[in-house]
Design a protein around this motif. Structure first.
Motif, PDB file in Angstrom:
ATOM      1  N   GLY A   1      88.626  22.530 -31.387  1.00  0.00           N
ATOM      2  CA  GLY A   1      89.267  23.825 -31.161  1.00  0.00           C
ATOM      3  C   GLY A   1      90.586  23.946 -31.888  1.00  0.00           C
ATOM      4  O   GLY A   1      91.222  22.959 -32.250  1.00  0.00           O
ATOM      5  N   LEU A   2      90.978  25.205 -32.112  1.00  0.00           N
ATOM      6  CA  LEU A   2      92.316  25.530 -32.629  1.00  0.00           C
ATOM      7  C   LEU A   2      92.881  26.711 -31.853  1.00  0.00           C
ATOM      8  O   LEU A   2      93.475  27.616 -32.419  1.00  0.00           O
ATOM      9  CB  LEU A   2      92.262  25.850 -34.128  1.00  0.00           C
ATOM     10  N   TRP A   3      92.678  26.682 -30.531  1.00  0.00           N
ATOM     11  CA  TRP A   3      93.144  27.800 -29.717  1.00  0.00           C
ATOM     12  C   TRP A   3      94.542  27.567 -29.153  1.00  0.00           C
ATOM     13  O   TRP A   3      95.105  28.463 -28.523  1.00  0.00           O
ATOM     14  CB  TRP A   3      92.152  28.096 -28.594  1.00  0.00           C
TER      15      TRP A   3
ATOM     16  N   THR B   1      84.827  25.081 -35.093  1.00  0.00           N
ATOM     17  CA  THR B   1      86.097  24.882 -34.394  1.00  0.00           C
ATOM     18  C   THR B   1      86.412  26.151 -33.616  1.00  0.00           C
ATOM     19  O   THR B   1      86.604  27.220 -34.201  1.00  0.00           O
ATOM     20  CB  THR B   1      87.211  24.562 -35.407  1.00  0.00           C
ATOM     21  N   ALA B   2      86.436  26.037 -32.306  1.00  0.00           N
ATOM     22  CA  ALA B   2      86.503  27.215 -31.443  1.00  0.00           C
ATOM     23  C   ALA B   2      87.881  27.864 -31.465  1.00  0.00           C
ATOM     24  O   ALA B   2      88.902  27.176 -31.461  1.00  0.00           O
ATOM     25  CB  ALA B   2      86.132  26.836 -30.019  1.00  0.00           C
ATOM     26  N   VAL B   3      87.882  29.198 -31.454  1.00  0.00           N
ATOM     27  CA  VAL B   3      89.142  29.947 -31.430  1.00  0.00           C
ATOM     28  C   VAL B   3      89.586  30.249 -30.004  1.00  0.00           C
ATOM     29  O   VAL B   3      90.713  30.693 -29.782  1.00  0.00           O
ATOM     30  CB  VAL B   3      89.019  31.257 -32.246  1.00  0.00           C
TER      31      VAL B   3
ATOM     32  N   GLY C   1      98.996  22.649 -29.743  1.00  0.00           N
ATOM     33  CA  GLY C   1      98.903  21.199 -29.643  1.00  0.00           C
ATOM     34  C   GLY C   1      97.756  20.609 -30.449  1.00  0.00           C
ATOM     35  O   GLY C   1      97.771  19.413 -30.769  1.00  0.00           O
ATOM     36  N   GLN C   2      96.782  21.435 -30.787  1.00  0.00           N
ATOM     37  CA  GLN C   2      95.617  20.955 -31.538  1.00  0.00           C
ATOM     38  C   GLN C   2      95.883  20.881 -33.037  1.00  0.00           C
ATOM     39  O   GLN C   2      95.058  20.343 -33.783  1.00  0.00           O
ATOM     40  CB  GLN C   2      94.418  21.875 -31.258  1.00  0.00           C
ATOM     41  N   ILE C   3      97.014  21.387 -33.488  1.00  0.00           N
ATOM     42  CA  ILE C   3      97.285  21.458 -34.926  1.00  0.00           C
ATOM     43  C   ILE C   3      97.400  20.071 -35.542  1.00  0.00           C
ATOM     44  O   ILE C   3      96.815  19.794 -36.600  1.00  0.00           O
ATOM     45  CB  ILE C   3      98.568  22.277 -35.200  1.00  0.00           C
ATOM     46  N   GLU C   4      98.152  19.176 -34.939  1.00  0.00           N
ATOM     47  CA  GLU C   4      98.467  17.903 -35.596  1.00  0.00           C
ATOM     48  C   GLU C   4      97.219  17.053 -35.847  1.00  0.00           C
ATOM     49  O   GLU C   4      97.076  16.442 -36.906  1.00  0.00           O
ATOM     50  CB  GLU C   4      99.493  17.113 -34.792  1.00  0.00           C
ATOM     51  N   GLY C   5      96.307  16.995 -34.883  1.00  0.00           N
ATOM     52  CA  GLY C   5      95.086  16.232 -35.099  1.00  0.00           C
ATOM     53  C   GLY C   5      94.272  16.785 -36.259  1.00  0.00           C
ATOM     54  O   GLY C   5      93.706  16.023 -37.061  1.00  0.00           O
ATOM     55  N   MET C   6      94.233  18.100 -36.373  1.00  0.00           N
ATOM     56  CA  MET C   6      93.530  18.725 -37.493  1.00  0.00           C
ATOM     57  C   MET C   6      94.288  18.526 -38.799  1.00  0.00           C
ATOM     58  O   MET C   6      93.689  18.350 -39.870  1.00  0.00           O
ATOM     59  CB  MET C   6      93.332  20.212 -37.209  1.00  0.00           C
ATOM     60  N   ALA C   7      95.610  18.524 -38.718  1.00  0.00           N
ATOM     61  CA  ALA C   7      96.432  18.327 -39.923  1.00  0.00           C
ATOM     62  C   ALA C   7      96.242  16.929 -40.487  1.00  0.00           C
ATOM     63  O   ALA C   7      96.235  16.736 -41.708  1.00  0.00           O
ATOM     64  CB  ALA C   7      97.898  18.570 -39.597  1.00  0.00           C
ATOM     65  N   ARG C   8      96.100  15.957 -39.622  1.00  0.00           N
ATOM     66  CA  ARG C   8      95.870  14.578 -40.068  1.00  0.00           C
ATOM     67  C   ARG C   8      94.608  14.497 -40.930  1.00  0.00           C
ATOM     68  O   ARG C   8      94.586  13.833 -41.969  1.00  0.00           O
ATOM     69  CB  ARG C   8      95.750  13.677 -38.840  1.00  0.00           C
TER      70      ARG C   8
ATOM     71  N   SER D   1      94.205  31.425 -34.662  1.00  0.00           N
ATOM     72  CA  SER D   1      93.620  30.163 -35.113  1.00  0.00           C
ATOM     73  C   SER D   1      93.746  30.018 -36.624  1.00  0.00           C
ATOM     74  O   SER D   1      93.931  28.904 -37.138  1.00  0.00           O
ATOM     75  CB  SER D   1      92.151  30.083 -34.699  1.00  0.00           C
ATOM     76  N   ALA D   2      93.654  31.128 -37.346  1.00  0.00           N
ATOM     77  CA  ALA D   2      93.859  31.087 -38.796  1.00  0.00           C
ATOM     78  C   ALA D   2      95.284  30.656 -39.122  1.00  0.00           C
ATOM     79  O   ALA D   2      95.512  29.883 -40.064  1.00  0.00           O
ATOM     80  CB  ALA D   2      93.557  32.451 -39.410  1.00  0.00           C
ATOM     81  N   ARG D   3      96.245  31.144 -38.360  1.00  0.00           N
ATOM     82  CA  ARG D   3      97.638  30.720 -38.562  1.00  0.00           C
ATOM     83  C   ARG D   3      97.766  29.218 -38.330  1.00  0.00           C
ATOM     84  O   ARG D   3      98.429  28.517 -39.118  1.00  0.00           O
ATOM     85  CB  ARG D   3      98.561  31.495 -37.609  1.00  0.00           C
ATOM     86  N   ARG D   4      97.131  28.721 -37.301  1.00  0.00           N
ATOM     87  CA  ARG D   4      97.201  27.280 -37.019  1.00  0.00           C
ATOM     88  C   ARG D   4      96.498  26.480 -38.118  1.00  0.00           C
ATOM     89  O   ARG D   4      96.962  25.396 -38.496  1.00  0.00           O
ATOM     90  CB  ARG D   4      96.574  26.986 -35.654  1.00  0.00           C
ATOM     91  N   ALA D   5      95.389  27.006 -38.627  1.00  0.00           N
ATOM     92  CA  ALA D   5      94.689  26.323 -39.716  1.00  0.00           C
ATOM     93  C   ALA D   5      95.563  26.235 -40.957  1.00  0.00           C
ATOM     94  O   ALA D   5      95.582  25.220 -41.662  1.00  0.00           O
ATOM     95  CB  ALA D   5      93.387  27.052 -40.042  1.00  0.00           C
TER      96      ALA D   5
END
Length: 381
Positions: free
Chosen positions: A71-73, A57-59, A76-83, A166-170
């Motif tokens: 990606g998690l840069w 997952t690209a930073v 907006g990419q957070i919710e799809g990963m959170a699901r 990206s770690a914060r978003r993860a």
């Protein structure tokens, strides 16, 4: 059975010792996760794996290997990963995300398009344009590959900040393990390997300098990654190249990573891309089931850090033995799980741990156990 005993690092307890290695699907658009990723990863949790990693997952957007990478840069990419993380946890698996930056290996075509650099031809064929790549030195990955721009201190600072953010978003997405992809010729590996790092500043030359980027990456992530969550690094324990990175170097790196908040090393090998470079002579890998396990064992023994073994693993007895004798703390499978997402559950039965399908989700196990009783009664199969 050792393979099915829980394992705890920090505040995270894995229900068993089986991890799903990251497997890139190349089906993201602009780095966003979609239904494919949910179903692809969710089936491994339903199949009983204790830890399920996302693909690389690209930073940064320029750190993608292909146009199809996750990606998690951006937020907006957070919710799809959170699901995905929510579903994995609901099914009893620990959700992990592999954060990476491809460096000089970026701007590449998907495997089924050739695994060659993206060119203007891809604009006409797929509407996908090449982009400028960066690396520790201006050394191309292979013949006929683009030459990356040597990273300035500002570039290095930007990438470290990208890993931190990206770690914060993860964390916001609910992941409990981060694995940094510093193997197989990705950016962290490009810095620590003498094959690719020709710098003369504080990030090049002696091994301690070449390790600096990886250690700073760990520190940057720990600035936003909670104390109770696990941080792992995937490293290439050897380049399989004369004059390249060796297992003794990996031991030194693992010691440094441990001192900087890393809990586990995922021990793979190779991938630096030295075959076109006359200065380095590739060595043949002695391929066999579990051929990388002794390297992981050596790193673990010399450093005391938790170790994950990976590569050419498919026999439950081999995986069981590696955990039982302390060779590694976890085993990671990839293509074997693609072939059989229920490998973990079948392994439990073959090792005598699950005689009545009790390890299966009841929606599956009830039916399978009912069938088995009927087959036994009729003396069939």
């Amino acid at each position: 059975m050792p393979l099915f005993t829980p394992f705890t690092l920090r505040d995270v307890t894995f229900p068993n010792r089986i991890a799903v290695s990251p497997m890139s699907q190349y089906l993201s658009k602009d780095g966003y996760a979609n239904d494919w990723h949910l179903v692809h990863l969710g089936r491994f949790a339903l199949g009983g794996a204790g830890l399920v990693f996302t693909e690389a997952t690209a930073v940064e957007d320029r750190g993608r290997r292909t146009h199809g990478d996750l990606g998690l840069w951006e937020n907006g990419q957070i919710e799809g990963m959170a699901r995905i993380a929510r579903f994995l946890k609901e099914q009893g698996a620990v959700p992990g995300v592999q954060l990476g930056h491809a460096g000089r290996k970026a701007s590449e075509r998907r495997p089924w398009h050739g695994e060659t650099p993206v060119t203007e031809e891809d604009v006409a064929l797929r509407g996908e344009a090449p982009w400028e790549t960066i690396g520790p030195s201006a050394v191309p990955y292979g013949e006929n590959w683009h030459t990356p721009t040597e990273m300035t201190q500002s570039d290095i600072d930007d990438v470290l900040a990208a890993f931190r953010d990206s770690a914060r978003r993860a964390d916001q997405a609910g992941y409990e393990v981060i694995e940094v992809y510093a193997a197989h010729g990705f950016l962290g590996h490009q810095f620590y390997s003498p094959v690719t790092n020709k710098r003369t500043d504080a990030y090049g030359g002696e091994r301690e300098n070449r390790m600096r980027f990886a250690l700073e990456t760990a520190r940057a992530i720990r600035e936003t990654w909670p104390e109770g969550k696990v941080l792992s690094f995937r490293i290439s324990t050897t380049d399989w190249v004369d004059g390249g990175w060796e297992v003794e170097d990996s031991i030194a790196l693992a010691k440094g990573l441990k001192e900087n908040g890393v809990d586990m090393v995922d021990c793979s090998t190779g991938g630096i891309g030295a075959g076109h470079n006359d200065s380095f002579k590739p060595r043949r890998m002695a391929l066999a089931q579990g051929f990388q396990l002794p390297l992981a064992a050596q790193v673990k023994r010399e450093t005391g850090i938790a170790a994950m073994g990976v590569g050419f693993l498919w026999d439950p007895e081999v995986a069981q033995a590696a955990i039982a004798d302390g060779t590694v703390d976890m085993v990671a499978l990839a293509r074997e799980l693609l072939d059989n997402p229920n490998w973990t559950l079948h392994a439990a039965r073959s090792l005598g741990e699950d005689k009545d399908y009790g390890f299966w989700k009841p929606q599956f196990g009830w039916w399978l156990n009912k069938r088995q009783r009927l087959l036994d009664k009729l003396n069939l199969r």
